[in-house]
Design a protein around this motif. Structure first.
Motif, PDB file in Angstrom:
ATOM      1  N   PHE A 101       0.925  -0.933   0.096  1.00 43.19           N
ATOM      2  CA  PHE A 101       0.089   0.129  -0.127  1.00 43.19           C
ATOM      3  C   PHE A 101       0.709   1.023   0.291  1.00 43.19           C
ATOM      4  CE2 PHE A 101      -3.193  -3.185   2.119  1.00 43.19           C
ATOM      5  CZ  PHE A 101      -3.351  -2.657   1.018  1.00 43.19           C
ATOM      6  N   THR A 102       1.987   0.760   0.624  1.00 43.96           N
ATOM      7  CA  THR A 102       2.727   3.052   0.621  1.00 43.96           C
ATOM      8  C   THR A 102       3.700   2.651  -0.626  1.00 43.96           C
ATOM      9  OG1 THR A 102       4.382   1.890   2.409  1.00 43.96           O
ATOM     10  CG2 THR A 102       2.591   2.657   3.335  1.00 43.96           C
ATOM     11  N   LEU A 103       4.315   1.348  -0.672  1.00 47.13           N
ATOM     12  CA  LEU A 103       5.553   1.971  -2.102  1.00 47.13           C
ATOM     13  C   LEU A 103       6.754   2.156  -1.673  1.00 47.13           C
ATOM     14  CD1 LEU A 103       3.165   1.534  -4.872  1.00 47.13           C
ATOM     15  CD2 LEU A 103       3.820  -0.085  -4.147  1.00 47.13           C
ATOM     16  N   THR A 104       7.195   2.788  -0.622  1.00 48.57           N
ATOM     17  CA  THR A 104       7.941   3.125  -0.092  1.00 48.57           C
ATOM     18  C   THR A 104       9.468   1.916  -0.370  1.00 48.57           C
ATOM     19  OG1 THR A 104       7.654   2.243   2.487  1.00 48.57           O
ATOM     20  CG2 THR A 104       6.570   4.201   1.181  1.00 48.57           C
ATOM     21  N   ALA A 105       8.918   0.817  -0.526  1.00 44.61           N
ATOM     22  CA  ALA A 105      10.821  -0.006  -0.243  1.00 44.61           C
ATOM     23  C   ALA A 105      10.771  -0.043   0.961  1.00 44.61           C
ATOM     24  CB  ALA A 105      11.977   0.365  -1.352  1.00 44.61           C
ATOM     25  N   ALA A 106      10.866   0.706   2.122  1.00 47.54           N
ATOM     26  CA  ALA A 106      11.398   0.712   3.637  1.00 47.54           C
ATOM     27  C   ALA A 106      10.366  -0.380   4.010  1.00 47.54           C
ATOM     28  CB  ALA A 106      10.943   2.067   4.205  1.00 47.54           C
ATOM     29  N   LEU A 107       9.288  -0.432   4.050  1.00 46.74           N
ATOM     30  CA  LEU A 107       9.053  -2.112   4.371  1.00 46.74           C
ATOM     31  C   LEU A 107       8.933  -3.091   4.119  1.00 46.74           C
ATOM     32  CD1 LEU A 107       5.029   0.344   5.387  1.00 46.74           C
ATOM     33  CD2 LEU A 107       6.996  -0.446   6.988  1.00 46.74           C
ATOM     34  N   GLY A 108       9.297  -3.119   3.398  1.00 45.62           N
ATOM     35  CA  GLY A 108       9.746  -4.428   2.230  1.00 45.62           C
ATOM     36  C   GLY A 108      10.828  -4.697   2.686  1.00 45.62           C
ATOM     37  N   MET A 109      11.285  -3.378   3.110  1.00 45.39           N
ATOM     38  CA  MET A 109      13.183  -4.387   3.388  1.00 45.39           C
ATOM     39  C   MET A 109      13.118  -4.618   5.231  1.00 45.39           C
ATOM     40  SD  MET A 109      15.483  -4.146   1.331  1.00 45.39           S
ATOM     41  CE  MET A 109      14.457  -3.074  -0.330  1.00 45.39           C
ATOM     42  N   LEU A 110      12.144  -4.626   5.866  1.00 44.21           N
ATOM     43  CA  LEU A 110      12.080  -4.554   6.832  1.00 44.21           C
ATOM     44  C   LEU A 110      10.793  -6.596   7.160  1.00 44.21           C
ATOM     45  CD1 LEU A 110      11.162  -1.453   8.858  1.00 44.21           C
ATOM     46  CD2 LEU A 110      13.179  -2.338   8.701  1.00 44.21           C
ATOM     47  N   SER A 111      10.174  -6.368   6.301  1.00 42.74           N
ATOM     48  CA  SER A 111       9.901  -7.414   6.051  1.00 42.74           C
ATOM     49  C   SER A 111      10.278  -8.752   6.198  1.00 42.74           C
ATOM     50  CB  SER A 111       8.337  -6.961   4.974  1.00 42.74           C
ATOM     51  OG  SER A 111       7.912  -8.381   5.291  1.00 42.74           O
ATOM     52  N   ALA A 112      11.048  -8.079   4.754  1.00 40.64           N
ATOM     53  CA  ALA A 112      12.518  -9.456   4.593  1.00 40.64           C
ATOM     54  C   ALA A 112      13.918  -9.061   5.753  1.00 40.64           C
ATOM     55  CB  ALA A 112      13.650  -8.651   3.508  1.00 40.64           C
ATOM     56  N   ALA A 113      13.698  -8.218   6.391  1.00 31.97           N
ATOM     57  CA  ALA A 113      14.075  -8.222   7.681  1.00 31.97           C
ATOM     58  C   ALA A 113      13.505  -9.591   9.431  1.00 31.97           C
ATOM     59  CB  ALA A 113      15.188  -7.346   8.439  1.00 31.97           C
ATOM     60  N   ALA A 114      12.716  -9.476   8.715  1.00 26.55           N
ATOM     61  CA  ALA A 114      11.761 -10.327   9.605  1.00 26.55           C
ATOM     62  C   ALA A 114      11.063 -11.446   9.295  1.00 26.55           C
ATOM     63  CB  ALA A 114      10.152  -9.431   9.583  1.00 26.55           C
ATOM     64  N   LEU A 115      11.178 -11.690   7.812  1.00 27.09           N
ATOM     65  CA  LEU A 115      12.073 -13.508   7.148  1.00 27.09           C
ATOM     66  C   LEU A 115      13.049 -13.841   7.949  1.00 27.09           C
ATOM     67  CD1 LEU A 115       9.787 -14.775   5.683  1.00 27.09           C
ATOM     68  CD2 LEU A 115      10.802 -13.942   3.917  1.00 27.09           C
ATOM     69  N   ALA A 116      14.303 -13.017   7.743  1.00 28.12           N
ATOM     70  CA  ALA A 116      15.518 -13.784   7.780  1.00 28.12           C
ATOM     71  C   ALA A 116      15.427 -14.002   9.644  1.00 28.12           C
ATOM     72  CB  ALA A 116      16.378 -12.667   7.587  1.00 28.12           C
ATOM     73  N   THR A 117      14.420 -13.215   9.940  1.00 28.29           N
ATOM     74  CA  THR A 117      14.405 -12.920  12.136  1.00 28.29           C
ATOM     75  C   THR A 117      13.772 -14.391  11.832  1.00 28.29           C
ATOM     76  OG1 THR A 117      15.315 -10.994  12.245  1.00 28.29           O
ATOM     77  CG2 THR A 117      14.429 -12.490  13.876  1.00 28.29           C
ATOM     78  N   ALA A 118      12.578 -15.174  10.965  1.00 27.90           N
ATOM     79  CA  ALA A 118      11.955 -16.059  11.340  1.00 27.90           C
ATOM     80  C   ALA A 118      12.636 -17.481  11.497  1.00 27.90           C
ATOM     81  CB  ALA A 118      10.650 -16.046  10.466  1.00 27.90           C
ATOM     82  N   GLY A 119      13.554 -17.171  10.577  1.00 30.29           N
ATOM     83  CA  GLY A 119      14.280 -18.547  10.582  1.00 30.29           C
ATOM     84  C   GLY A 119      15.750 -18.687  11.107  1.00 30.29           C
ATOM     85  N   LEU A 120      15.810 -17.650  12.007  1.00 28.31           N
ATOM     86  CA  LEU A 120      16.651 -17.696  12.549  1.00 28.31           C
ATOM     87  C   LEU A 120      16.073 -17.617  14.039  1.00 28.31           C
ATOM     88  CD1 LEU A 120      19.000 -14.734  12.511  1.00 28.31           C
ATOM     89  CD2 LEU A 120      19.715 -16.902  11.555  1.00 28.31           C
ATOM     90  N   ALA A 121      14.658 -17.696  14.299  1.00 29.75           N
ATOM     91  CA  ALA A 121      14.075 -18.074  15.560  1.00 29.75           C
ATOM     92  C   ALA A 121      13.913 -19.576  15.575  1.00 29.75           C
ATOM     93  CB  ALA A 121      12.827 -17.391  15.873  1.00 29.75           C
ATOM     94  N   ALA A 122      13.523 -19.992  14.473  1.00 26.64           N
ATOM     95  CA  ALA A 122      13.838 -21.500  14.258  1.00 26.64           C
ATOM     96  C   ALA A 122      14.712 -22.341  14.545  1.00 26.64           C
ATOM     97  CB  ALA A 122      13.010 -21.332  12.271  1.00 26.64           C
ATOM     98  N   ALA A 123      16.023 -21.653  14.225  1.00 28.07           N
ATOM     99  CA  ALA A 123      16.861 -22.166  14.220  1.00 28.07           C
ATOM    100  C   ALA A 123      17.001 -22.621  15.661  1.00 28.07           C
ATOM    101  CB  ALA A 123      17.697 -22.258  13.924  1.00 28.07           C
ATOM    102  N   LEU A 137      17.884  -1.301   4.994  1.00 26.08           N
ATOM    103  CA  LEU A 137      18.021   0.438   4.784  1.00 26.08           C
ATOM    104  C   LEU A 137      19.023   0.577   4.064  1.00 26.08           C
ATOM    105  CD1 LEU A 137      15.365   0.747   7.360  1.00 26.08           C
ATOM    106  CD2 LEU A 137      14.758   0.865   5.614  1.00 26.08           C
ATOM    107  N   LEU A 138      19.856   1.435   4.420  1.00 23.96           N
ATOM    108  CA  LEU A 138      21.048   1.384   4.240  1.00 23.96           C
ATOM    109  C   LEU A 138      21.452   1.801   2.742  1.00 23.96           C
ATOM    110  CD1 LEU A 138      23.132   1.971   7.772  1.00 23.96           C
ATOM    111  CD2 LEU A 138      21.395   3.917   6.869  1.00 23.96           C
ATOM    112  N   PHE A 139      21.696   0.227   2.547  1.00 18.57           N
ATOM    113  CA  PHE A 139      22.531  -0.656   1.411  1.00 18.57           C
ATOM    114  C   PHE A 139      21.897  -1.014   0.203  1.00 18.57           C
ATOM    115  CE2 PHE A 139      25.498  -0.805   5.228  1.00 18.57           C
ATOM    116  CZ  PHE A 139      26.486   0.303   4.865  1.00 18.57           C
ATOM    117  N   VAL A 140      21.003  -1.570   0.640  1.00 16.80           N
ATOM    118  CA  VAL A 140      19.879  -1.845  -0.329  1.00 16.80           C
ATOM    119  C   VAL A 140      18.742  -1.199  -0.529  1.00 16.80           C
ATOM    120  CG1 VAL A 140      18.693  -3.692  -0.904  1.00 16.80           C
ATOM    121  CG2 VAL A 140      20.307  -4.067   1.251  1.00 16.80           C
ATOM    122  N   ARG A 141      18.041  -0.091   0.384  1.00 13.91           N
ATOM    123  CA  ARG A 141      17.073   0.197  -0.652  1.00 13.91           C
ATOM    124  C   ARG A 141      17.677   1.451  -1.027  1.00 13.91           C
ATOM    125  NH1 ARG A 141      14.407   5.186   1.521  1.00 13.91           N
ATOM    126  NH2 ARG A 141      12.517   5.151   1.390  1.00 13.91           N
TER     127      ARG A 141
END
Length: 143
Positions: free
Chosen positions: A20-42, A61-65
């Motif tokens: 809904f926002t198309l800012t790319a910032a929330l997408g990066m935070l979503s990817a970080a949460a997804l990576a953290t989900a994998g680490l939490a599952a481990a 946010l600093l390099f990919v966005r």
């Protein structure tokens, strides 16, 4: 509820918000949460999960966005006509005030006004074209 499932829900909510926002910032935070989900599952402890989330989010946010935004936004094409004159350097041919004056832009003489109504620009002063309205250039003295 398992921690990895909580991170997965957070990732999904952020991904939907990104749509809904198309800012790319929330997408990066979503990817970080997804990576953290994998680490939490481990089996990573909750404190390290938060640290991992913060690190992945900051790096993304600093390099990919910025790279993603550069590819998403179209490059500014060439400007034509009077739009091409905005930002150019000009020379005051006569005194330029908030109501009257003349400048030379790319060899052509234009009627001009001071961009700041209180300024009086002396003849021979180098100015920047800030705006064009009709056949009048609004200029500001260059420092």
């Amino acid at each position: 509820m398992d921690p990895w499932l909580i991170w997965l829900i957070i990732a999904a909510v952020l991904a939907v918000a990104e749509i809904f926002t198309l800012t790319a910032a929330l997408g990066m935070l979503s990817a970080a949460a997804l990576a953290t989900a994998g680490l939490a599952a481990a089996g990573l402890p909750p404190v390290l999960q938060l640290v991992a989330y913060a690190l992945v989010a900051a790096v993304s946010l600093l390099f990919v966005r910025p790279v993603a935004l550069r590819h998403l936004l179209p490059p500014q094409g060439p400007r034509f006509g009077i739009d091409a004159l905005i930002g150019k350097t000009a020379l005051a041919v006569s005194e330029v005030t908030g109501t009257d004056g003349r400048v030379r832009i790319d060899g052509e003489e234009w009627s001009a006004r001071s961009y700041d109504d209180t300024l009086v620009i002396a003849p021979g002063t180098t100015v920047d074209v800030m705006e064009i309205s009709g056949t009048t250039a609004f200029v500001y003295p260059r420092d």
